[in-house]
Design a protein around this motif. Sequence first.
Motif, PDB file in Angstrom:
ATOM      1  N   ILE A 113      -8.777   8.389  -6.370  1.00 33.57           N
ATOM      2  CA  ILE A 113      -8.190   7.052  -6.517  1.00 33.57           C
ATOM      3  C   ILE A 113      -7.915   6.790  -7.986  1.00 33.57           C
ATOM      4  CG2 ILE A 113      -8.489   4.579  -6.081  1.00 33.57           C
ATOM      5  CD1 ILE A 113     -10.552   5.300  -3.958  1.00 33.57           C
ATOM      6  N   PHE A 136      -4.978   0.751 -11.203  1.00 34.03           N
ATOM      7  CA  PHE A 136      -3.732   0.390 -11.892  1.00 34.03           C
ATOM      8  C   PHE A 136      -4.025  -0.252 -13.247  1.00 34.03           C
ATOM      9  CE2 PHE A 136      -0.576  -3.053 -12.699  1.00 34.03           C
ATOM     10  CZ  PHE A 136       0.484  -2.236 -13.061  1.00 34.03           C
ATOM     11  N   ILE A 155       0.815  -1.210   0.000  1.00 29.64           N
ATOM     12  CA  ILE A 155       0.000   0.000   0.000  1.00 29.64           C
ATOM     13  C   ILE A 155       0.852   1.265   0.000  1.00 29.64           C
ATOM     14  CG2 ILE A 155      -0.181  -0.010   2.510  1.00 29.64           C
ATOM     15  CD1 ILE A 155      -2.949   1.176   2.285  1.00 29.64           C
ATOM     16  N   ASN A 200       3.001   2.088  -1.998  1.00 30.73           N
ATOM     17  CA  ASN A 200       3.134   2.563  -3.378  1.00 30.73           C
ATOM     18  C   ASN A 200       2.015   3.511  -3.784  1.00 30.73           C
ATOM     19  OD1 ASN A 200       5.427   0.944  -3.681  1.00 30.73           O
ATOM     20  ND2 ASN A 200       4.235  -0.796  -4.423  1.00 30.73           N
ATOM     21  N   THR A 201       0.871   3.447  -3.099  1.00 34.43           N
ATOM     22  CA  THR A 201      -0.253   4.304  -3.482  1.00 34.43           C
ATOM     23  C   THR A 201      -0.027   5.771  -3.120  1.00 34.43           C
ATOM     24  OG1 THR A 201      -1.424   3.940  -1.393  1.00 34.43           O
ATOM     25  CG2 THR A 201      -1.834   2.375  -3.188  1.00 34.43           C
ATOM     26  N   CYS A 250      -6.271  -3.544  -8.079  1.00 30.09           N
ATOM     27  CA  CYS A 250      -4.971  -2.881  -7.999  1.00 30.09           C
ATOM     28  C   CYS A 250      -5.169  -1.361  -8.043  1.00 30.09           C
ATOM     29  CB  CYS A 250      -4.048  -3.309  -9.135  1.00 30.09           C
ATOM     30  SG  CYS A 250      -3.755  -5.094  -9.210  1.00 30.09           S
ATOM     31  N   VAL A 251      -4.412  -0.648  -7.228  1.00 24.06           N
ATOM     32  CA  VAL A 251      -4.517   0.812  -7.127  1.00 24.06           C
ATOM     33  C   VAL A 251      -3.147   1.433  -7.275  1.00 24.06           C
ATOM     34  CG1 VAL A 251      -5.120   2.750  -5.619  1.00 24.06           C
ATOM     35  CG2 VAL A 251      -6.565   0.704  -5.664  1.00 24.06           C
ATOM     36  N   SER A 252      -3.065   2.451  -8.146  1.00 22.93           N
ATOM     37  CA  SER A 252      -1.793   3.143  -8.368  1.00 22.93           C
ATOM     38  C   SER A 252      -1.566   4.272  -7.374  1.00 22.93           C
ATOM     39  CB  SER A 252      -1.732   3.707  -9.797  1.00 22.93           C
ATOM     40  OG  SER A 252      -1.655   2.675 -10.744  1.00 22.93           O
ATOM     41  N   HIS A 253      -2.593   5.087  -7.158  1.00 20.66           N
ATOM     42  CA  HIS A 253      -2.379   6.298  -6.363  1.00 20.66           C
ATOM     43  C   HIS A 253      -3.663   6.689  -5.640  1.00 20.66           C
ATOM     44  CE1 HIS A 253      -0.600   9.937  -5.001  1.00 20.66           C
ATOM     45  NE2 HIS A 253      -1.280  10.740  -5.796  1.00 20.66           N
ATOM     46  N   VAL A 254      -3.493   7.247  -4.419  1.00 15.67           N
ATOM     47  CA  VAL A 254      -4.614   7.721  -3.601  1.00 15.67           C
ATOM     48  C   VAL A 254      -4.277   9.101  -3.053  1.00 15.67           C
ATOM     49  CG1 VAL A 254      -5.941   7.361  -1.482  1.00 15.67           C
ATOM     50  CG2 VAL A 254      -5.413   5.420  -2.959  1.00 15.67           C
ATOM     51  N   TYR A 262       2.379   0.334  -7.594  1.00 13.65           N
ATOM     52  CA  TYR A 262       0.957   0.102  -7.334  1.00 13.65           C
ATOM     53  C   TYR A 262       0.803  -0.848  -6.152  1.00 13.65           C
ATOM     54  CZ  TYR A 262       1.731  -4.376  -9.699  1.00 13.65           C
ATOM     55  OH  TYR A 262       2.220  -5.613 -10.047  1.00 13.65           O
ATOM     56  N   TRP A 263      -0.412  -0.866  -5.591  1.00 12.86           N
ATOM     57  CA  TRP A 263      -0.790  -1.891  -4.614  1.00 12.86           C
ATOM     58  C   TRP A 263      -1.653  -2.910  -5.308  1.00 12.86           C
ATOM     59  CZ3 TRP A 263      -5.973  -2.848  -3.658  1.00 12.86           C
ATOM     60  CH2 TRP A 263      -6.244  -3.853  -2.720  1.00 12.86           C
TER      61      TRP A 263
END
Length: 341
Positions: A142, A145, A95, A97-98, A244-248, A111-112
């Motif tokens: 949000i 990814f 996480i 990485n987000t 998968c999530v790149s950025h928050v 990413y997560w």
Amino acid sequence: MGSSMDFIKSLDPDMSIKILMCLDDPSDLDRVSSVSRFWRHFEVGSSYLMKWEALQRDHRVYAYLARASISSAIGDCISEAYGASSTDHYPEESIDNTLEPRVIVAQRASYWSSKGQSNPDVSESLFYKLVNDFCVINEIKIQPFQDFFEMGYPIYSAKSVRFKMGHPKTSRDVKADLMCKSSHVSADDQFIWTYTSQEFPMAQENRLQKFKLPEPVLCIGGFLQIELLGRVLRHEMDGLFYICVSHVQVVGRSLSPAFGVEILEPSGKFVLKNDRLLRCPTQSSLSANEPNAVSADYFQRRVRDLQHIVNLSQGNLEVIEPLEWDGEEDEDADFEEEYAM
């Protein structure tokens, strides 16, 4: 009148009583106090007017809080990524990485990723510590990814998202469990959520998607949970569903250092702390040249008289004991530096 003299000082207590007995409603006592410092001191002895002073105090607190909530700078309110409900490859896909806005870091994708699931309805959660225990949150952003190394460039978004804000049950739980980002985190065991948003649909698009809350939310406790509800795509290698999530980003205002908050366990109540508020002068229609104190005997006698009048006007006939008064405290000294919410 021209010298703003307090004419009540020249009256005997009996005359003051006769004047007050002519009032038709207890609320008139507050209006009377606005023209005399001595009569304003009377209010301290009345249960009705003690409540009125409490309302005035609360008004000062919330007015100052409202002013701080709209005057502080808007920015990213995330302090630290604390944990995820699952992580596929830790720490490469953690996480942490987000928090990085760049897609590629050190020649690899940032990413997560959740663990794979055969059931597309299994949800995931991301946990973040905000910059302060007292923040006003406007929106959450949000970015899902997109895997550019797979055929078709799939985007592993969730079907929808939901947000919760609150505080951990104990500080020991946070340090022992949440800081271990590779372990499974149980939100119900670790947190008390004071706010839960509606569900927002998430687009299967590679962009920083904005989820604006219906109204600004006061986050007490400084923790945010992002619930990722439902899965969209299977991975071509194992046939499992992933999110998968790149950025928050969390957009809002930090109310520190103007305000602080303390959570009272186990009651769950909150204490709002602010030192500057009590230093602000109160409004007064009286002359600044009038005396700030009266003798103890004189004041105590007038308090007792007014208490009797107030109770008569409210239909109460019980005997009121006189209040103790040392005649030396400042009129604002009874305001606490902490306010229970």
